[in-house]
Design a protein around this motif. Structure first.
Motif, short mmCIF file in Angstrom:
data_model
loop_
_atom_site.label_atom_id
_atom_site.label_comp_id
_atom_site.label_asym_id
_atom_site.label_seq_id
_atom_site.Cartn_x
_atom_site.Cartn_y
_atom_site.Cartn_z
N VAL A 101 -16.69 19.93 -51.87
CA VAL A 101 -15.91 20.03 -53.11
C VAL A 101 -16.32 18.94 -54.07
O VAL A 101 -16.52 19.17 -55.27
CB VAL A 101 -14.41 19.93 -52.80
N LEU B 263 -19.70 19.79 -55.66
CA LEU B 263 -19.71 20.87 -56.64
C LEU B 263 -19.02 20.46 -57.92
O LEU B 263 -19.44 20.83 -59.01
CB LEU B 263 -19.08 22.14 -56.06
N ALA C 271 -20.36 26.66 -53.38
CA ALA C 271 -19.24 26.16 -52.58
C ALA C 271 -19.24 26.86 -51.23
O ALA C 271 -19.66 28.00 -51.09
CB ALA C 271 -17.92 26.40 -53.30
N LEU D 88 -13.96 26.28 -48.54
CA LEU D 88 -13.59 25.30 -49.54
C LEU D 88 -12.07 25.11 -49.58
O LEU D 88 -11.33 26.07 -49.73
CB LEU D 88 -14.09 25.77 -50.91
#
Length: 355
Positions: A9, A12, A247, A251
């Protein structure tokens, strides 16, 4: 496994924010080398008088839009009750102008082109008694001319901005379920009447926007994790961005709001970060298995020391089976959050996610 997902996370969101600086970014599509100055003057565009309030020079923001944010020592009632105009100049020559009129705590003034340079935009006057906050947004090629009507732009009744108070306005913060997109042809954009449909060329998600939004940038950018589709819209008062990021399938959407907050707080140009709250004092922060929502208030400081109070509203959607998410971001001055609520919600409601 959860810690590994959390690191994904972070990765990204850092990658995404590099493309989504919105108002605060220094990246710009160059228009020309001219320095634009601005001022509120007495009189009118047809017969300008003395300078009543100097405005900060216009500075480039994301996509080439030029912005200026200034408080002047004139009450909004004085500005709207007398003969005043907003003038934009280049090397001493007027290139755009708008006569101030209206009768409200928030007034929107079309600033139309007066020369072949093609600069035009909008000035937003917000009451801060005994002063007035003047937010100016200008770009080339937006249309309009010196013969255009310089009267105040009147928004629809359900979008009329309300004077800010100590209580934060009620947001539209409920997480919405994803929907199967309508069938679209291959082009990235399709126009039907005044509505344009953007379609992600890589992932297939779509969003509709009307003619009140200007398409500032649309691109597909290479990253270490594959292509990132990116759309940037601007409506004169706020930015709207829609972009994808790689992702993991697992996630943790419930952690996305906190990661977003950490990302903002790590930015040296940002301070006073806080999650916005609704009228009940509850944080605008929610999530489910497939999406997350969070809204922030913060202060951004430019390179020349100018400070602007902004909001960021994020809605993050999982893209099923595609190892990616799509992020919707709406950013603008904090005072515009409530006024932008209906148009922000309209964009959100039009987003379709492939199943």
């Amino acid at each position: 496994m959860r810690s590994r997902s959390l690191l994904a996370v972070v990765a990204l969101l850092v990658a995404g924010m590099a493309f989504t600086a919105g108002i605060r970014s220094g990246r710009v599509n160059a228009q020309d080398d001219a320095t634009l100055t601005a001022a509120v003057v007495s009189g009118s565009c047809d017969s300008p008088g003395d300078v009543a309030g100097e405005l900060r020079d216009l500075a480039p923001a994301e996509g080439g839009v030029l912005t200026s944010f200034t408080r002047i020592d004139l009450a909004i009632d004085e500005l709207t009750g007398g003969d005043y105009a907003v003038v934009v100049s280049s090397n001493g020559d007027t290139v755009a102008c708008g006569d101030i009129s209206g009768n409200a705590q928030d007034v929107y003034v079309p600033v139309v082109a007066t020369s072949d340079a093609g600069y035009s935009g909008i000035a937003w006057l917000h009451a801060r008694d005994p002063q007035t906050q003047v937010s100016l947004f200008v770009a080339q090629g937006l249309g309009g001319s010196a013969s255009s009507n310089n009267g105040t732009v009147e928004p629809p009744s359900d979008e009329t901005p309300q004077p800010p108070s100590e209580d934060t306005p009620t947001p539209k913060a409920q997480v919405k379920p994803t929907r199967t997109p309508k069938a679209k042809a291959s082009p990235t954009q399709e126009s039907t009447g005044e509505v344009t449909t953007y379609k992600s060329p890589t992932y297939g998600y779509t969003m509709d926007y009307d003619a009140t939004w200007t398409n500032v940038e649309e691109s597909t950018n290479p990253t270490d994790n594959g292509p990132q589709d990116f759309l940037h819209l601007f409506n004169g008062a706020s930015h709207a961005l829609l972009f994808s990021n790689a992702a993991d399938d697992n996630l943790p959407m419930d952690q996305v709001p906190d990661i977003m907050q950490g990302r903002l707080e790590s930015d040296s140009t940002v301070s006073n970060v806080e999650v916005r709250t609704d009228d009940n004092g509850d944080e605008i922060k929610s999530s489910d298995d497939d999406s997350a929502i969070v809204a922030f208030n913060f202060t951004w400081t430019s390179q020349n020391g100018q400070t602007v109070d902004l909001y960021d509203y994020y809605h993050v959607y999982r893209l099923p089976g595609q190892q990616a998410v799509v992020i919707f971001l709406n950013e603008g001055p904090q005072q515009a959050y409530d006024q932008q609520g209906p148009v922000r919600e309209k964009l959100e409601n039009s987003i379709t996610i492939p199943s």
